[in-house]
Design a protein around this motif. Sequence first.
Motif, PDB file in Angstrom:
ATOM      1  N   LYS A  67      -7.164  -5.764   5.409  1.00 16.99           N
ATOM      2  CA  LYS A  67      -7.305  -7.187   6.077  1.00 16.99           C
ATOM      3  C   LYS A  67      -6.044  -8.010   6.029  1.00 16.99           C
ATOM      4  N   ARG A  68      -5.356  -8.600   6.748  1.00 14.64           N
ATOM      5  CA  ARG A  68      -4.119  -9.401   6.809  1.00 14.64           C
ATOM      6  C   ARG A  68      -4.191 -10.401   5.491  1.00 14.64           C
ATOM      7  N   ASP A  69      -5.470 -10.932   5.504  1.00 15.81           N
ATOM      8  CA  ASP A  69      -5.544 -12.156   4.375  1.00 15.81           C
ATOM      9  C   ASP A  69      -5.709 -11.680   2.998  1.00 15.81           C
ATOM     10  N   ARG A  70      -5.729 -10.080   2.838  1.00 10.26           N
ATOM     11  CA  ARG A  70      -5.775  -9.582   1.659  1.00 10.26           C
ATOM     12  C   ARG A  70      -7.238  -9.910   0.990  1.00 10.26           C
ATOM     13  N   THR A  71      -8.033 -10.231   1.737  1.00 11.72           N
ATOM     14  CA  THR A  71      -9.677 -10.389   1.280  1.00 11.72           C
ATOM     15  C   THR A  71     -10.352  -8.883   1.275  1.00 11.72           C
ATOM     16  N   ASP A  72      -9.876  -7.898   0.867  1.00 11.38           N
ATOM     17  CA  ASP A  72     -10.503  -6.575   1.152  1.00 11.38           C
ATOM     18  C   ASP A  72     -11.638  -6.377   0.030  1.00 11.38           C
ATOM     19  N   THR A  73     -11.542  -7.000  -1.018  1.00  8.05           N
ATOM     20  CA  THR A  73     -12.502  -6.836  -2.063  1.00  8.05           C
ATOM     21  C   THR A  73     -13.575  -8.122  -1.864  1.00  8.05           C
ATOM     22  N   ARG A  74     -14.755  -7.948  -2.143  1.00 12.68           N
ATOM     23  CA  ARG A  74     -15.548  -9.118  -2.231  1.00 12.68           C
ATOM     24  C   ARG A  74     -15.658  -9.958  -3.534  1.00 12.68           C
ATOM     25  N   TYR A  75     -15.494  -9.268  -4.484  1.00 12.19           N
ATOM     26  CA  TYR A  75     -15.748  -9.789  -5.860  1.00 12.19           C
ATOM     27  C   TYR A  75     -14.674  -9.393  -6.791  1.00 12.19           C
ATOM     28  N   GLY A  76     -13.786  -8.514  -6.492  1.00 14.64           N
ATOM     29  CA  GLY A  76     -12.638  -8.001  -7.528  1.00 14.64           C
ATOM     30  C   GLY A  76     -12.285  -6.528  -7.084  1.00 14.64           C
ATOM     31  N   PRO A  77     -11.364  -6.022  -7.755  1.00 17.19           N
ATOM     32  CA  PRO A  77     -10.516  -6.506  -8.621  1.00 17.19           C
ATOM     33  C   PRO A  77      -9.459  -7.555  -8.018  1.00 17.19           C
ATOM     34  N   ALA A  78      -8.728  -8.495  -8.948  1.00 16.22           N
ATOM     35  CA  ALA A  78      -7.799  -9.558  -8.439  1.00 16.22           C
ATOM     36  C   ALA A  78      -6.703  -8.886  -7.736  1.00 16.22           C
ATOM     37  N   THR A  79      -6.239  -7.593  -8.192  1.00 15.75           N
ATOM     38  CA  THR A  79      -5.411  -6.768  -7.447  1.00 15.75           C
ATOM     39  C   THR A  79      -5.698  -5.403  -6.996  1.00 15.75           C
ATOM     40  N   THR A  80      -4.925  -5.191  -5.802  1.00 10.08           N
ATOM     41  CA  THR A  80      -5.446  -4.024  -5.235  1.00 10.08           C
ATOM     42  C   THR A  80      -3.981  -2.929  -5.315  1.00 10.08           C
ATOM     43  N   THR A  81      -4.186  -1.854  -5.826  1.00 12.92           N
ATOM     44  CA  THR A  81      -2.742  -1.108  -5.905  1.00 12.92           C
ATOM     45  C   THR A  81      -2.487  -0.791  -4.608  1.00 12.92           C
ATOM     46  N   VAL A  82      -1.190  -0.850  -4.131  1.00 18.25           N
ATOM     47  CA  VAL A  82      -0.567  -0.232  -3.075  1.00 18.25           C
ATOM     48  C   VAL A  82       0.310   0.903  -3.251  1.00 18.25           C
ATOM     49  N   ASP A  83      -0.417   1.862  -2.678  1.00 20.96           N
ATOM     50  CA  ASP A  83       0.509   3.470  -3.201  1.00 20.96           C
ATOM     51  C   ASP A  83       2.105   3.226  -2.433  1.00 20.96           C
ATOM     52  N   GLU A  84       2.834   3.879  -3.299  1.00 17.17           N
ATOM     53  CA  GLU A  84       4.219   3.950  -3.009  1.00 17.17           C
ATOM     54  C   GLU A  84       4.474   4.107  -1.670  1.00 17.17           C
ATOM     55  N   ASP A  85       4.039   5.357  -1.027  1.00 16.64           N
ATOM     56  CA  ASP A  85       4.376   5.723   0.256  1.00 16.64           C
ATOM     57  C   ASP A  85       3.627   4.656   1.485  1.00 16.64           C
ATOM     58  N   ALA A  86       2.538   3.823   1.016  1.00 13.29           N
ATOM     59  CA  ALA A  86       2.127   3.144   2.044  1.00 13.29           C
ATOM     60  C   ALA A  86       2.776   1.764   1.887  1.00 13.29           C
ATOM     61  N   VAL A  87       3.641   1.390   1.004  1.00  9.00           N
ATOM     62  CA  VAL A  87       4.029   0.166   1.042  1.00  9.00           C
ATOM     63  C   VAL A  87       4.721  -0.704   2.281  1.00  9.00           C
ATOM     64  N   GLU A  88       5.673   0.168   2.961  1.00 10.00           N
ATOM     65  CA  GLU A  88       6.294  -0.088   3.986  1.00 10.00           C
ATOM     66  C   GLU A  88       5.320  -0.584   5.126  1.00 10.00           C
ATOM     67  N   PRO A  89       4.612   0.515   5.726  1.00 12.88           N
ATOM     68  CA  PRO A  89       3.677   0.135   6.861  1.00 12.88           C
ATOM     69  C   PRO A  89       2.643  -1.115   6.498  1.00 12.88           C
ATOM     70  N   TYR A  90       2.309  -1.082   5.262  1.00 10.85           N
ATOM     71  CA  TYR A  90       1.395  -2.417   4.850  1.00 10.85           C
ATOM     72  C   TYR A  90       1.872  -3.490   4.672  1.00 10.85           C
ATOM     73  N   GLU A  91       3.258  -3.515   4.498  1.00  7.96           N
ATOM     74  CA  GLU A  91       3.887  -4.956   4.502  1.00  7.96           C
ATOM     75  C   GLU A  91       4.129  -5.180   6.085  1.00  7.96           C
ATOM     76  N   ALA A  92       4.528  -4.303   6.755  1.00  9.71           N
ATOM     77  CA  ALA A  92       4.870  -4.595   8.131  1.00  9.71           C
ATOM     78  C   ALA A  92       3.306  -5.133   8.835  1.00  9.71           C
TER      79      ALA A  92
END
Length: 105
Positions: A67-92
């Motif tokens: 989700k663009r608003d980063r509300t992918d988890t309902r209750y946690g964890p507070a941080t979601t790890t973004v895999d290194e090879d997915a950073v660029e397309p995810y940030e776009a």
Amino acid sequence: MRRVMFVQLKTGFDTDLGPSWIGWVDFNRSWNTARFHGRELRRTPGLWTGNFADVETGETYWISGPKRDRTDTRYGPATTTVDEDAVEPYEAFLGGAPLPGRENG
């Protein structure tokens, strides 16, 4: 079909509190099998469409589009790890671009 997805481990954690990742997931043509971090995950029949189980360990995972608003988890964890090879397309994607493979919906 290869897509950047949100993946969360459900087994062994209270409701939606398992570790989560944004990363590349490879699906077969029927979308019933997914490969993520070297695991083969199969859709769990009879449950929500995002539930998959590891064929070797039986651990369950939730897989869905991020989700663009980063509300992918309902209750946690507070941080979601973004895999290194997915950073660029995810940030776009967060900036408004479509996810790779989802340019047409």
